[in-house]
Every structure is written in C-alpha cells, then in structure tokens.
Write a protein that holds these residues in place. Structure first.
Motif, PDB file in Angstrom:
ATOM      1  N   SER A  60      39.900  78.849   6.773  1.00 32.79           N
ATOM      2  CA  SER A  60      39.968  80.141   6.089  1.00 32.79           C
ATOM      3  C   SER A  60      38.656  80.544   5.427  1.00 32.79           C
ATOM      4  O   SER A  60      38.528  81.688   4.988  1.00 32.79           O
ATOM      5  N   THR A  61      37.676  79.643   5.386  1.00 36.81           N
ATOM      6  CA  THR A  61      36.404  80.027   4.756  1.00 36.81           C
ATOM      7  C   THR A  61      35.268  80.161   5.767  1.00 36.81           C
ATOM      8  O   THR A  61      34.143  80.450   5.393  1.00 36.81           O
ATOM      9  N   ARG A  62      35.545  79.930   7.067  1.00 34.75           N
ATOM     10  CA  ARG A  62      34.460  80.026   8.053  1.00 34.75           C
ATOM     11  C   ARG A  62      34.008  81.484   8.174  1.00 34.75           C
ATOM     12  O   ARG A  62      34.770  82.418   7.878  1.00 34.75           O
ATOM     13  N   ASP A  63      32.762  81.660   8.662  1.00 36.56           N
ATOM     14  CA  ASP A  63      32.194  83.011   8.777  1.00 36.56           C
ATOM     15  C   ASP A  63      32.857  83.807   9.898  1.00 36.56           C
ATOM     16  O   ASP A  63      33.063  85.002   9.785  1.00 36.56           O
ATOM     17  N   VAL A  64      33.145  83.126  11.011  1.00 35.40           N
ATOM     18  CA  VAL A  64      33.665  83.832  12.182  1.00 35.40           C
ATOM     19  C   VAL A  64      35.180  83.747  12.238  1.00 35.40           C
ATOM     20  O   VAL A  64      35.741  82.652  12.223  1.00 35.40           O
ATOM     21  N   ALA A  65      35.829  84.880  12.331  1.00 34.67           N
ATOM     22  CA  ALA A  65      37.281  84.960  12.504  1.00 34.67           C
ATOM     23  C   ALA A  65      38.058  84.010  11.589  1.00 34.67           C
ATOM     24  O   ALA A  65      38.841  83.190  12.049  1.00 34.67           O
ATOM     25  N   PRO A  66      37.857  84.111  10.267  1.00 36.50           N
ATOM     26  CA  PRO A  66      38.591  83.200   9.372  1.00 36.50           C
ATOM     27  C   PRO A  66      40.093  83.468   9.410  1.00 36.50           C
ATOM     28  O   PRO A  66      40.520  84.572   9.728  1.00 36.50           O
ATOM     29  N   LEU A  67      40.852  82.428   9.082  1.00 32.88           N
ATOM     30  CA  LEU A  67      42.309  82.550   9.025  1.00 32.88           C
ATOM     31  C   LEU A  67      42.693  83.506   7.899  1.00 32.88           C
ATOM     32  O   LEU A  67      42.367  83.267   6.741  1.00 32.88           O
ATOM     33  N   LYS A  68      43.362  84.585   8.259  1.00 28.85           N
ATOM     34  CA  LYS A  68      43.926  85.492   7.242  1.00 28.85           C
ATOM     35  C   LYS A  68      44.962  86.383   7.918  1.00 28.85           C
ATOM     36  O   LYS A  68      44.938  86.563   9.142  1.00 28.85           O
ATOM     37  N   ALA A  69      45.863  86.923   7.105  1.00 27.60           N
ATOM     38  CA  ALA A  69      46.883  87.807   7.683  1.00 27.60           C
ATOM     39  C   ALA A  69      46.255  89.156   8.002  1.00 27.60           C
ATOM     40  O   ALA A  69      45.452  89.669   7.216  1.00 27.60           O
ATOM     41  N   ALA A  70      46.588  89.721   9.153  1.00 30.17           N
ATOM     42  CA  ALA A  70      46.134  91.083   9.468  1.00 30.17           C
ATOM     43  C   ALA A  70      46.810  92.026   8.475  1.00 30.17           C
ATOM     44  O   ALA A  70      47.900  91.727   7.975  1.00 30.17           O
ATOM     45  N   THR A  71      46.173  93.145   8.182  1.00 27.65           N
ATOM     46  CA  THR A  71      46.736  94.057   7.172  1.00 27.65           C
ATOM     47  C   THR A  71      48.104  94.593   7.626  1.00 27.65           C
ATOM     48  O   THR A  71      48.947  94.908   6.795  1.00 27.65           O
ATOM     49  N   ASP A  72      48.317  94.659   8.950  1.00 28.20           N
ATOM     50  CA  ASP A  72      49.596  95.180   9.440  1.00 28.20           C
ATOM     51  C   ASP A  72      50.540  94.059   9.912  1.00 28.20           C
ATOM     52  O   ASP A  72      51.451  94.305  10.706  1.00 28.20           O
ATOM     53  N   ALA A  73      50.326  92.836   9.418  1.00 22.52           N
ATOM     54  CA  ALA A  73      51.207  91.721   9.828  1.00 22.52           C
ATOM     55  C   ALA A  73      52.444  91.637   8.924  1.00 22.52           C
ATOM     56  O   ALA A  73      52.382  91.994   7.748  1.00 22.52           O
ATOM     57  N   VAL A  74      53.534  91.151   9.493  1.00 23.17           N
ATOM     58  CA  VAL A  74      54.723  90.821   8.699  1.00 23.17           C
ATOM     59  C   VAL A  74      54.487  89.399   8.191  1.00 23.17           C
ATOM     60  O   VAL A  74      54.293  88.482   8.999  1.00 23.17           O
ATOM     61  N   VAL A  75      54.446  89.215   6.877  1.00 24.87           N
ATOM     62  CA  VAL A  75      54.184  87.879   6.331  1.00 24.87           C
ATOM     63  C   VAL A  75      55.513  87.192   6.011  1.00 24.87           C
ATOM     64  O   VAL A  75      56.348  87.744   5.293  1.00 24.87           O
ATOM     65  N   LEU A  76      55.702  86.002   6.585  1.00 21.07           N
ATOM     66  CA  LEU A  76      56.936  85.245   6.353  1.00 21.07           C
ATOM     67  C   LEU A  76      56.589  83.904   5.732  1.00 21.07           C
ATOM     68  O   LEU A  76      55.653  83.241   6.193  1.00 21.07           O
ATOM     69  N   ASP A  77      57.340  83.511   4.710  1.00 20.94           N
ATOM     70  CA  ASP A  77      57.135  82.199   4.125  1.00 20.94           C
ATOM     71  C   ASP A  77      58.298  81.317   4.582  1.00 20.94           C
ATOM     72  O   ASP A  77      59.454  81.641   4.321  1.00 20.94           O
ATOM     73  N   SER A  78      57.974  80.233   5.284  1.00 20.80           N
ATOM     74  CA  SER A  78      59.051  79.440   5.886  1.00 20.80           C
ATOM     75  C   SER A  78      59.484  78.248   5.026  1.00 20.80           C
ATOM     76  O   SER A  78      60.240  77.395   5.480  1.00 20.80           O
ATOM     77  N   ASP A  79      59.024  78.201   3.754  1.00 23.38           N
ATOM     78  CA  ASP A  79      59.415  77.083   2.884  1.00 23.38           C
ATOM     79  C   ASP A  79      60.933  76.977   2.742  1.00 23.38           C
ATOM     80  O   ASP A  79      61.492  75.886   2.775  1.00 23.38           O
ATOM     81  N   GLN A  80      61.582  78.128   2.590  1.00 24.38           N
ATOM     82  CA  GLN A  80      63.034  78.130   2.353  1.00 24.38           C
ATOM     83  C   GLN A  80      63.833  78.455   3.614  1.00 24.38           C
ATOM     84  O   GLN A  80      65.021  78.682   3.551  1.00 24.38           O
ATOM     85  N   LEU A  81      63.143  78.542   4.765  1.00 25.09           N
ATOM     86  CA  LEU A  81      63.837  78.938   5.996  1.00 25.09           C
ATOM     87  C   LEU A  81      63.697  77.854   7.056  1.00 25.09           C
ATOM     88  O   LEU A  81      62.600  77.332   7.255  1.00 25.09           O
ATOM     89  N   ASN A  82      64.777  77.525   7.748  1.00 26.63           N
ATOM     90  CA  ASN A  82      64.637  76.580   8.857  1.00 26.63           C
ATOM     91  C   ASN A  82      64.226  77.340  10.123  1.00 26.63           C
ATOM     92  O   ASN A  82      64.123  78.568  10.119  1.00 26.63           O
ATOM     93  N   ALA A  83      63.995  76.596  11.207  1.00 28.02           N
ATOM     94  CA  ALA A  83      63.452  77.205  12.424  1.00 28.02           C
ATOM     95  C   ALA A  83      64.361  78.326  12.953  1.00 28.02           C
ATOM     96  O   ALA A  83      63.877  79.383  13.361  1.00 28.02           O
ATOM     97  N   ASP A  84      65.681  78.106  12.903  1.00 29.22           N
ATOM     98  CA  ASP A  84      66.615  79.125  13.411  1.00 29.22           C
ATOM     99  C   ASP A  84      66.566  80.391  12.568  1.00 29.22           C
ATOM    100  O   ASP A  84      66.658  81.509  13.080  1.00 29.22           O
ATOM    101  N   GLU A  85      66.436  80.187  11.257  1.00 31.77           N
ATOM    102  CA  GLU A  85      66.402  81.357  10.362  1.00 31.77           C
ATOM    103  C   GLU A  85      65.117  82.161  10.554  1.00 31.77           C
ATOM    104  O   GLU A  85      65.136  83.397  10.516  1.00 31.77           O
ATOM    105  N   VAL A  86      64.003  81.461  10.790  1.00 31.06           N
ATOM    106  CA  VAL A  86      62.744  82.169  11.036  1.00 31.06           C
ATOM    107  C   VAL A  86      62.868  82.979  12.330  1.00 31.06           C
ATOM    108  O   VAL A  86      62.515  84.163  12.374  1.00 31.06           O
ATOM    109  N   LEU A  87      63.413  82.348  13.361  1.00 30.30           N
ATOM    110  CA  LEU A  87      63.570  83.044  14.648  1.00 30.30           C
ATOM    111  C   LEU A  87      64.469  84.275  14.484  1.00 30.30           C
ATOM    112  O   LEU A  87      64.142  85.365  14.974  1.00 30.30           O
TER     113      LEU A  87
END
Ligand code: CDP
Length: 225
Positions: free
Chosen positions: A190-217
C-alpha cells in the motif's frame, strides 16, 4: 431485465478472502476467474530459482517481459484450482512457498514488472465475463470495470485464515509469524509508488471480519442482478 456486470474487479489486502469470493462468484455467473497475484508469484519464484537479485529492477523486468505464464485446467486432483505453468514448468504449489510469500511484494513493486504483467491482464480482462482479483484491478488494470469490490478484513482475521489454510493442507505454521508477514506485505503493497493497494473511489467496500464466505458471496450477488 438488467444485465449482470461483465467485468468484475476484486481488490484487497493479503488473505482477505478475494480468491474464495472470486472463484465462487465466477462459478455462479459462468465467468472466467483470473487471480492476478499468481503472475507476480510465478515471476518471483522464477527469479529466486535463477538466483536473480530481486532488487535488480532491470533484470527482473526482462524476466517478466520474456516469461510466458500459462494458466491451464487442473491436471491433478490435489486441491489446486488450476495448473500454473511458467516456461513449461508446473509451478502451481511453488507459487505458494513461504519464500515466495516473503519476496513477492518486492518484485511486484517494480514499475517494469507491473507494466509487463498488467498489460497481459488488461488484454484478458477486456474480453469481459471475467472476475479478476488483485490489488490494482479496479484502480489501474481495468478502471472501466462494471463492478468493483474492495474486500477488507482485520490483519488478525486474515492471518488466522492463512494459518488455518496451511494447517488444513497438513503443513506447519506459526500464527504470530504469519501475522507479522501479512502486516509487512500490506505495508509494502500500500505504500509503493506504482499502483499501490487502495480502494477505487467507485468500489463497494466490504469488511469480511463478521461475514463468512457464503455471506460475502450472497452480498456481492445482490450487485450482480
Ligand atoms: O493470496 P494473497 O492475497 O496472499 O496474495 P496474492 O493475491 O497472491 O498476491 C501476492 C502479491 O502479489 C501481493 O502481495 C502483491 O504484492 C502482488 N500483487 C500485486 O501487486 N498486484 C496484483 N494485481 C496482484 C498481486
């Protein structure tokens, strides 16, 4: 009737469940599943194998430009999703080795390596009916994607999933060590100069801490109607 999104990008940090989601989503929609991390892993494995200094950007870039990475249907029933071949070698499990995990973020931070690999990824993605998984798919590789998901989870939860995966495969693992490596890799990504990891401004952000794989799907499927 609306049509489902044709190009779907899934980005997020290490072990957030992107591949699990991507694979099940691609199956549900009848789309191609393409995990771009595999390409960075294959180049990292090859560079290690050829004893190339991973910090030597010029040499690693030439390797990325000249290597043919192929993804083929699974030839063995040993838990693999696909065969990963580089220059004819079956490197499916080699790409998951701890030394690849530890070094892949150095290789993927090189501008030339990214240019070579993202060009190939873009060409495949533009054909559509694809679920492409990575770090920069929604931001750089396919900014025109019809649906962008950014899948997140706490470092602790992600390290636990990686730990469980290794144990399930019959391997040995140390949770604290995995957690440290996950945090370190995220920091580099996430700190590299080229194409760092970050959410696109138009992305749906999901936090999977409280969700299992089926719930995320199930959640993501609601965006695919
Ligand atoms: O499976 P996991 O989430 O641990 O990692 P991966 O998706 O296989 O990606 C391995 C590494 O490749 C990442 O840590 C990034 O450094 C790099 N990568 C990238 O830079 N861009 C992508 N589109 C995909 C992976």
């Amino acid at each position: 009737m609306t049509t489902p999104p044709s190009i779907i990008a899934i980005d997020g940090p290490a072990a957030s469940g992107k591949s699990t989601l991507g694979l099940s989503l691609a199956k549900a929609l009848g789309y191609l599943f393409f995990d771009t991390g595999i390409m960075y892993r294959a180049i990292t494995w090859l560079a290690l194998r050829l004893d190339i200094d991973l910090n030597d950007e010029a040499r690693v870039t030439v390797l990325a430009e000249q290597s043919q990475i192929d993804i083929a249907p699974a030839s063995k029933a040993d838990g693999r999703v696909n065969d990963i071949l580089i220059a004819g070698w079956d490197v499916t499990w080699e790409t998951r080795l701890p030394e690849v995990d530890a070094n892949v973020s150095v290789v993927s931070a090189h501008r030339g390596v990214r240019a070579a690999l993202s060009q190939q990824q873009r060409r495949i993605g533009q054909r559509g009916k694809v679920v492409m998984v990575g770090r920069d798919i929604g931001t750089v590789v396919l900014p025109e994607a019809d649906l962008k998901i950014y899948l997140d989870a706490s470092a602790e939860q992600r390290a636990k999933r990686r730990y469980d995966e290794i144990i399930a495969r019959g391997g040995k693992a140390d949770y604290a060590e995995i957690l440290e490596k996950v945090i370190e890799r995220d920091h580099i990504d996430s700190t590299r100069d080229v194409a760092p990891l970050k959410a696109a401004t138009d992305a749906v952000v999901l936090d999977s801490d409280q969700l299992n794989a089926d719930e995320v799907l199930a959640k993501v499927m609601t965006y695919c109607k």
